[in-house]
Enzyme design. Structure first.
Site, short mmCIF file in Angstrom:
data_model
loop_
_atom_site.label_atom_id
_atom_site.label_comp_id
_atom_site.label_asym_id
_atom_site.label_seq_id
_atom_site.Cartn_x
_atom_site.Cartn_y
_atom_site.Cartn_z
N SER A 124 56.22 25.37 -29.78
CA SER A 124 57.04 26.58 -29.65
C SER A 124 57.59 26.72 -28.24
O SER A 124 56.94 26.32 -27.26
CB SER A 124 56.17 27.79 -29.99
OG SER A 124 56.79 28.97 -29.58
N TYR A 149 47.70 33.07 -29.13
CA TYR A 149 48.55 32.22 -29.96
C TYR A 149 49.33 31.22 -29.10
O TYR A 149 49.32 30.01 -29.33
CB TYR A 149 49.54 33.07 -30.80
CG TYR A 149 50.75 32.28 -31.23
CD1 TYR A 149 50.67 31.36 -32.26
CD2 TYR A 149 51.97 32.41 -30.56
CE1 TYR A 149 51.76 30.60 -32.62
CE2 TYR A 149 53.07 31.66 -30.90
CZ TYR A 149 52.97 30.75 -31.93
OH TYR A 149 54.06 29.99 -32.26
N LYS A 153 49.21 26.78 -28.55
CA LYS A 153 50.29 25.77 -28.55
C LYS A 153 50.22 24.92 -27.29
O LYS A 153 50.39 23.70 -27.33
CB LYS A 153 51.66 26.46 -28.67
CG LYS A 153 51.90 27.12 -30.02
CD LYS A 153 51.93 26.10 -31.17
CE LYS A 153 52.04 26.75 -32.52
NZ LYS A 153 51.80 25.84 -33.64
C1 UD1 Z 1 57.63 35.54 -31.41
C2 UD1 Z 1 56.56 35.10 -30.48
C3 UD1 Z 1 56.67 33.62 -30.28
C4 UD1 Z 1 56.51 32.92 -31.59
C5 UD1 Z 1 57.52 33.43 -32.60
C6 UD1 Z 1 57.12 32.90 -33.95
C7 UD1 Z 1 56.20 37.05 -29.02
C8 UD1 Z 1 56.22 37.54 -27.61
N1 UD1 Z 1 56.66 35.80 -29.20
O1 UD1 Z 1 58.89 35.26 -30.78
O2 UD1 Z 1 55.64 33.18 -29.42
O3 UD1 Z 1 56.66 31.53 -31.45
O4 UD1 Z 1 57.51 34.86 -32.65
O5 UD1 Z 1 57.90 33.36 -34.94
O6 UD1 Z 1 55.84 37.78 -29.90
N2 UD1 Z 1 62.54 42.64 -32.03
C9 UD1 Z 1 62.89 43.96 -32.20
N3 UD1 Z 1 62.36 44.65 -33.24
C10 UD1 Z 1 61.49 44.09 -34.13
C11 UD1 Z 1 61.14 42.74 -33.98
C12 UD1 Z 1 61.67 42.04 -32.90
O7 UD1 Z 1 63.68 44.49 -31.41
O8 UD1 Z 1 61.03 44.79 -35.05
C13 UD1 Z 1 63.11 41.86 -30.92
C14 UD1 Z 1 62.08 41.31 -29.96
O9 UD1 Z 1 61.82 42.22 -28.94
C15 UD1 Z 1 62.77 40.04 -29.48
C16 UD1 Z 1 63.62 39.59 -30.67
O10 UD1 Z 1 63.74 40.74 -31.49
O11 UD1 Z 1 63.65 40.33 -28.42
C17 UD1 Z 1 62.94 38.49 -31.46
O12 UD1 Z 1 61.62 38.88 -31.79
P1 UD1 Z 1 60.69 38.04 -32.77
O13 UD1 Z 1 61.43 37.70 -34.01
O14 UD1 Z 1 59.39 38.77 -32.91
O15 UD1 Z 1 60.47 36.67 -32.00
P2 UD1 Z 1 59.91 36.41 -30.51
O16 UD1 Z 1 59.23 37.59 -29.96
O17 UD1 Z 1 61.02 35.84 -29.72
#
Ligand code: UD1
Length: 342
Positions: A124, A149, A153
């Site tokens: 990742s 997590y 990795k």
């Molecule tokens: C997350 C994990 C990452 C992992 C990946 C697996 C964290 C910090 N990182 O990535 O290590 O490999 O998932 O799938 O959790 N967001 C919102 N509202 C929501 C959900 C997300 O605003 O309800 C935003 C988050 O703040 C982020 C973006 O959407 O900026 C993507 O979020 P997400 O899909 O959870 O992925 P990551 O956080 O990038």
């Protein structure tokens, strides 16, 4: 025969489809802790071929030994099986270390014992943390992990690195995914989070479908053009294709070292607001959202330097963000209407 661990999961199921389509014999091993066995039926529906399936807990050494004894024809392994919820890993660190690290070590031991020479590992971009420079390339510094997590990795890659040093006969490729999204164009398989989704795209599709009231946008005060955080969203079918190329690279001895690392992303970052806008435009469905505070542990922005994967693997992400969001939306609709009630 290719062993796909975690093959009923999101990326594993799409990769199994691509492997079968390429004519590989596929053995899926999964403990079904976060997926369902009927995914096998749908893989067969898409490809016309049924993979072998074993319900195996790879963190259990006896079960893993039995799997390798039963299937002596395994030539290569794609190791997806792992727990992946960041928040849960903070709550239950030992579960994550046990599950993710024991399974890798059990597989590595059996590879040595049964002379299986090829492994593709599911890594990742979390290993880069909050990068100092963008885009991130494969030699960008590894940062201290901000969750158990993420740490699993990093440690997994270190374990592989150490084994590769003393086992020149075994070849490894670690694929560092950015943010995998989307679903198969058939809408028969896709991402299926249990409970309330942690990740952005399933939260959006469930909100669009009316299962959630409103998406919470985690922060609009980041140092980005629109204030929301930026990620590199990569389509799951594009991602799957990179696994097929990696497997062929190993089987055909085209690898340049016995441990190689590739970033898999599109090379373009999109903000949370951009994702919402694109979804609304492409899917014709409004998304209720409200801006809330930043989520702990989130980084501001990250996207991939994909040149190494492009040049060395001859692979490139093809789907646009809109195309991926549309397939995710189609899958959400198909699942709710046809599969959920079964
Ligand atoms: C997350 C994990 C990452 C992992 C990946 C697996 C964290 C910090 N990182 O990535 O290590 O490999 O998932 O799938 O959790 N967001 C919102 N509202 C929501 C959900 C997300 O605003 O309800 C935003 C988050 O703040 C982020 C973006 O959407 O900026 C993507 O979020 P997400 O899909 O959870 O992925 P990551 O956080 O990038």
């Amino acid at each position: 025969m290719i062993l796909v661990t975690g093959g009923t999961g999101f990326i594993g199921s799409h990769t199994s489809v691509e492997l079968l389509r390429e004519g590989f014999e596929v053995l899926i091993a999964d403990n079904l802790s976060n997926s369902y066995a009927d995914v096998i039926d749908r893989i067969e529906e898409i490809t016309g071929k049924r993979p072998f399936f074993e319900r195996t807990d790879l963190s259990n050494s006896e079960e893993t030994d039995l799997l390798f004894e039963k299937y002596p024809k395994i030539e290569a392994i794609i190791h997806f099986a792992a727990s992946k919820a960041v928040g849960e890993s903070v709550e239950k660190p030992l579960l994550y270390y046990k599950n993710n690290l024991n399974s890798l070590m059990n597989i590595l031991e059996n590879m040595k014992r049964h002379s299986v020479k090829n492994l593709v590992f599911s890594s990742s971009c979390t290993v880069y943390g909050e990068p100092d420079e963008l885009p991130v390339h494969e030699r960008s510094p590894i940062k201290i992990a901000n969750s158990p997590y993420g740490n699993t990795k990093q440690i997994s890659e270190e374990i592989i690195q150490d084994v590769a040093k003393v086992s020149s006969e075994i070849n490894f490729i670690s694929l560092r995914y950015f943010n995998p999204i989307g679903a198969h164009p058939s809408a028969l398989i896709g991402e299926l989070p249990l409970g309330i989704p942690n990740n952005l795209i399933p939260y959006i599709t469930q909100t669009g479908y009316g299962l959630r009231e409103a998406l919470k946008v985690f922060g609009d005060d980041y140092n980005t053009p629109d204030g929301s955080a930026i990620r590199d969203y990569i389509d799951v079918v594009d991602l799957s294709r990179a696994h097929i190329i990696s497997i062929k690279r190993l089987l055909n001895h085209k690898n340049k070292a016995n441990f190689e690392i590739f970033n898999l992303g599109t090379g373009t970052g999109s903000s949370v607001f951009e994702v919402i806008r694109t979804f609304e435009k492409v899917c014709g469905q409004k998304i209720n959202f409200k801006v809330v505070g930043r989520r702990e542990g989130d980084i501001e922005k990250v996207w991939a330097d994909t040149r190494y994967a492009n040049e060395e693997l001859g692979w490139k992400a093809e789907k646009t963000l809109g195309q991926s969001l549309k397939t995710a939306w189609d899958w959400e609709n198909y699942y709710r209407k046809n599969l959920e009630k079964k």
